[in-house]
Motif scaffolding. Structure first.
Motif, PDB file in Angstrom:
ATOM      1  N   LYS A   1       3.450  -1.036  17.145  1.00 58.88           N
ATOM      2  CA  LYS A   1       2.265  -0.626  16.395  1.00 58.88           C
ATOM      3  C   LYS A   1       1.963   0.857  16.588  1.00 58.88           C
ATOM      4  O   LYS A   1       1.559   1.543  15.645  1.00 58.88           O
ATOM      5  N   ARG A   2       2.174   1.348  17.806  1.00 61.60           N
ATOM      6  CA  ARG A   2       1.957   2.780  18.066  1.00 61.60           C
ATOM      7  C   ARG A   2       2.930   3.624  17.256  1.00 61.60           C
ATOM      8  O   ARG A   2       2.556   4.685  16.720  1.00 61.60           O
ATOM      9  N   GLN A   3       4.176   3.165  17.153  1.00 62.59           N
ATOM     10  CA  GLN A   3       5.152   3.915  16.366  1.00 62.59           C
ATOM     11  C   GLN A   3       4.721   3.993  14.901  1.00 62.59           C
ATOM     12  O   GLN A   3       4.769   5.063  14.278  1.00 62.59           O
ATOM     13  N   LEU A   4       4.286   2.868  14.349  1.00 65.16           N
ATOM     14  CA  LEU A   4       3.832   2.863  12.961  1.00 65.16           C
ATOM     15  C   LEU A   4       2.596   3.737  12.789  1.00 65.16           C
ATOM     16  O   LEU A   4       2.467   4.462  11.790  1.00 65.16           O
ATOM     17  N   THR A   5       1.690   3.677  13.757  1.00 66.98           N
ATOM     18  CA  THR A   5       0.493   4.520  13.702  1.00 66.98           C
ATOM     19  C   THR A   5       0.861   5.995  13.698  1.00 66.98           C
ATOM     20  O   THR A   5       0.302   6.788  12.925  1.00 66.98           O
ATOM     21  N   ASP A   6       1.798   6.377  14.550  1.00 69.27           N
ATOM     22  CA  ASP A   6       2.231   7.777  14.611  1.00 69.27           C
ATOM     23  C   ASP A   6       2.845   8.219  13.288  1.00 69.27           C
ATOM     24  O   ASP A   6       2.619   9.351  12.821  1.00 69.27           O
TER      25      ASP A   6
ATOM     26  N   ILE B   1       2.214   6.912  10.296  1.00 65.81           N
ATOM     27  CA  ILE B   1       1.131   7.000   9.308  1.00 65.81           C
ATOM     28  C   ILE B   1       0.395   8.323   9.457  1.00 65.81           C
ATOM     29  O   ILE B   1       0.121   9.018   8.470  1.00 65.81           O
ATOM     30  N   ASN B   2       0.082   8.680  10.697  1.00 62.91           N
ATOM     31  CA  ASN B   2      -0.632   9.925  10.939  1.00 62.91           C
ATOM     32  C   ASN B   2       0.193  11.141  10.533  1.00 62.91           C
ATOM     33  O   ASN B   2      -0.342  12.118   9.992  1.00 62.91           O
ATOM     34  N   ALA B   3       1.493  11.065  10.767  1.00 64.59           N
ATOM     35  CA  ALA B   3       2.372  12.178  10.402  1.00 64.59           C
ATOM     36  C   ALA B   3       2.420  12.371   8.894  1.00 64.59           C
ATOM     37  O   ALA B   3       2.540  13.498   8.400  1.00 64.59           O
ATOM     38  N   LEU B   4       2.327  11.286   8.141  1.00 64.34           N
ATOM     39  CA  LEU B   4       2.307  11.368   6.684  1.00 64.34           C
ATOM     40  C   LEU B   4       0.924  11.718   6.171  1.00 64.34           C
ATOM     41  O   LEU B   4       0.777  12.475   5.195  1.00 64.34           O
TER      42      LEU B   4
ATOM     43  N   ASN C   1       0.829  -1.205   0.000  1.00 64.45           N
ATOM     44  CA  ASN C   1       0.000   0.000   0.000  1.00 64.45           C
ATOM     45  C   ASN C   1       0.864   1.256   0.000  1.00 64.45           C
ATOM     46  O   ASN C   1       0.583   2.217  -0.723  1.00 64.45           O
ATOM     47  N   VAL C   2       1.908   1.258   0.819  1.00 62.23           N
ATOM     48  CA  VAL C   2       2.794   2.420   0.890  1.00 62.23           C
ATOM     49  C   VAL C   2       3.519   2.614  -0.440  1.00 62.23           C
ATOM     50  O   VAL C   2       3.649   3.743  -0.935  1.00 62.23           O
TER      51      VAL C   2
ATOM     52  N   LEU D   1       8.440   6.411   7.350  1.00 62.55           N
ATOM     53  CA  LEU D   1       7.589   5.228   7.414  1.00 62.55           C
ATOM     54  C   LEU D   1       8.293   4.014   6.812  1.00 62.55           C
ATOM     55  O   LEU D   1       8.252   2.905   7.362  1.00 62.55           O
ATOM     56  N   GLU D   2       8.975   4.210   5.694  1.00 65.97           N
ATOM     57  CA  GLU D   2       9.707   3.112   5.051  1.00 65.97           C
ATOM     58  C   GLU D   2      10.845   2.617   5.934  1.00 65.97           C
ATOM     59  O   GLU D   2      11.102   1.411   6.009  1.00 65.97           O
ATOM     60  N   ALA D   3      11.526   3.548   6.594  1.00 65.51           N
ATOM     61  CA  ALA D   3      12.620   3.148   7.476  1.00 65.51           C
ATOM     62  C   ALA D   3      12.111   2.288   8.628  1.00 65.51           C
ATOM     63  O   ALA D   3      12.752   1.293   9.011  1.00 65.51           O
ATOM     64  N   ALA D   4      10.963   2.668   9.175  1.00 67.61           N
ATOM     65  CA  ALA D   4      10.392   1.877  10.262  1.00 67.61           C
ATOM     66  C   ALA D   4       9.968   0.496   9.773  1.00 67.61           C
ATOM     67  O   ALA D   4      10.216  -0.521  10.435  1.00 67.61           O
ATOM     68  N   LEU D   5       9.342   0.427   8.600  1.00 67.00           N
ATOM     69  CA  LEU D   5       8.939  -0.864   8.039  1.00 67.00           C
ATOM     70  C   LEU D   5      10.143  -1.769   7.793  1.00 67.00           C
ATOM     71  O   LEU D   5      10.068  -2.988   7.979  1.00 67.00           O
TER      72      LEU D   5
END
Length: 409
Positions: free
Chosen positions: A386-391, A393-396, A325-326, A361-365
């Protein structure tokens, strides 16, 4: 409005360049390089692996027995910079692009399905080329490149689904499990296209809980998934309440054949649509706003399904869908970011924020794996992960949500 800007795009995961055909200054066009391509059943012979920046012309000759296509791909090997399609056996077609310095790949696709053959590195040297042209013309070229990307992904999806279904119907569950998340990536990159076609996306990609809620027959990827990853005795359905084994029995061979054949038919319907005049007309009508909205919609897919772990409830392969998706979102963004940048400081600042958001986001993935090599099961992630990824996503999502309005100003 007439645009006078360098056309550059961020590729999926690394910086690349976007070349738009037919919009180069006359002085640059005079330096046009002529290259020849011979497409065969198993090869794609390009006369040179290097060229100087500027207008490049690839004369593609089809020496095979099937209709073929030729692609110039960005350095990620995924994003399409230019294509010549529907080249009949014995025929020739010329692809002309304005190529900026950078690394690319060339590829032929006999039969116009599958991953293609003869993929080879192609390097463009020299200086950046100033690209000119009417804004409307460049916008149409962005739409055309997005159409080419969608057709390419669906073209690879068709044989991949056929191989997955063959393994599933024959009871080779280990092979089908290995294929399942990789096959889905082709679909996840372009999912908004299928979602626009009424009940096609529900047939291909609905979760069990969604199908039941809407009173639909449950078919598609996730129907196969539940057979391939038999639910544990203490597992719950995606509604979080119903025991997974309640009223559940593994599919019979005949049922597997039915579900598998239905998935093949539905994916073929998607293929037929994206190669139809209706698809191109719909994209043309939406313009670059539609591409921008597609970038936003794909990130929304991550936020509403993948991040919760509800998408691949049985296999826990959600991170594959997440990454695809990203990738699809970022590819769509790359096609319109130049138009956003042209809107002065506001647009340039927005693009910078979006680029930074994708990068973070890509770096975290990447800490959990990759599409080519595989991801860890989603159940391995902690709540903090999961919270880190959520944050992220929201930032993007916040600056990305402003993209469509900006490119249409």
């Amino acid at each position: 409005m007439t645009s006078h800007r360098l056309v550059g795009a961020l590729a999926l995961g690394v910086v690349g360049t976007l070349a738009l055909a037919g919009c180069v200054a006359k002085a640059d066009a005079a330096a046009s390089a002529g290259l020849t391509v011979i497409s065969t059943a198993d090869g794609c012979d390009v006369s040179s692996a290097t060229a100087t920046s500027g207008t490049l012309s690839f004369e593609v000759a089809n020496s095979g027995d099937d209709v073929t296509e030729f692609y110039l791909l960005a350095d990620d090997g995924l994003r399409i910079v230019g294509e010549a399609e529907n080249i009949a056996p014995g025929a020739k077609r010329t692809l002309t692009v304005v190529a900026q310095p950078g690394d690319y790949y060339t590829l032929c696709k006999p039969g116009m399905v599958g991953e293609g053959v003869g993929k080879a590195a192609f390097t463009v040297t020299g200086d950046a080329v100033a690209v000119h042209g009417e804004d409307a013309e460049q916008k149409q070229q962005a739409v055309d490149l997005y159409a080419a990307f969608v057709k390419d992904q669906v073209g690879q999806l068709v044989p991949a689904v056929q191989a997955l279904v063959t393994a599933y119907e024959s009871g080779d569950d280990a092979s089908a499990q290995a294929q399942f998340p990789q096959v889905r990536a082709y679909y996840e990159r372009i999912e908004p296209v299928a979602e626009a076609l009424g009940d096609l996306d529900p047939r291909i990609d609905y979760r069990e809980v969604d199908a039941v809620a809407e009173g639909l027959d449950w078919t598609g990827f996730h129907r196969l998934e539940k057979d391939l990853w038999v639910p544990a005795q203490d597992a719950l359905n995606a509604d979080g309440e119903t025991p997974a084994w309640q009223d559940w029995a593994p599919s019979t061979p005949a049922e597997r054949a039915s579900y598998g054949d239905q998935l093949i038919a539905d994916v073929q319907e998607l293929y037929d649509y994206v190669h139809s005049d209706d698809f191109q007309k719909n994209l043309d009508a939406q313009g670059i706003g539609g591409i921008s909205n597609g970038a936003i919609a794909l990130l929304d897919e991550v936020a509403t399904g993948k991040i919760t772990g509800e998408e691949d409830w049985w296999s826990h392969t959600d991170l594959y869908d997440f990454a695809a998706n990203v990738e699809g979102s970022k590819m769509a963004f790359s096609l319109v970011q130049d138009f956003a940048t042209s809107q002065g400081d506001k647009g340039a600042s927005l693009v910078t924020q979006i680029e930074s958001g994708y990068s973070d986001l890509e770096a975290a993935l990447a800490t959990y794996g990759s599409l080519p090599l595989g991801f860890v099961p989603y159940t391995d992630l902690t709540e903090a992960d999961k919270r880190q990824l959520t944050d992220l996503i929201n930032a993007l999502a916040e600056p990305l949500s402003q993209l469509t309005a900006t490119v249409l100003e």
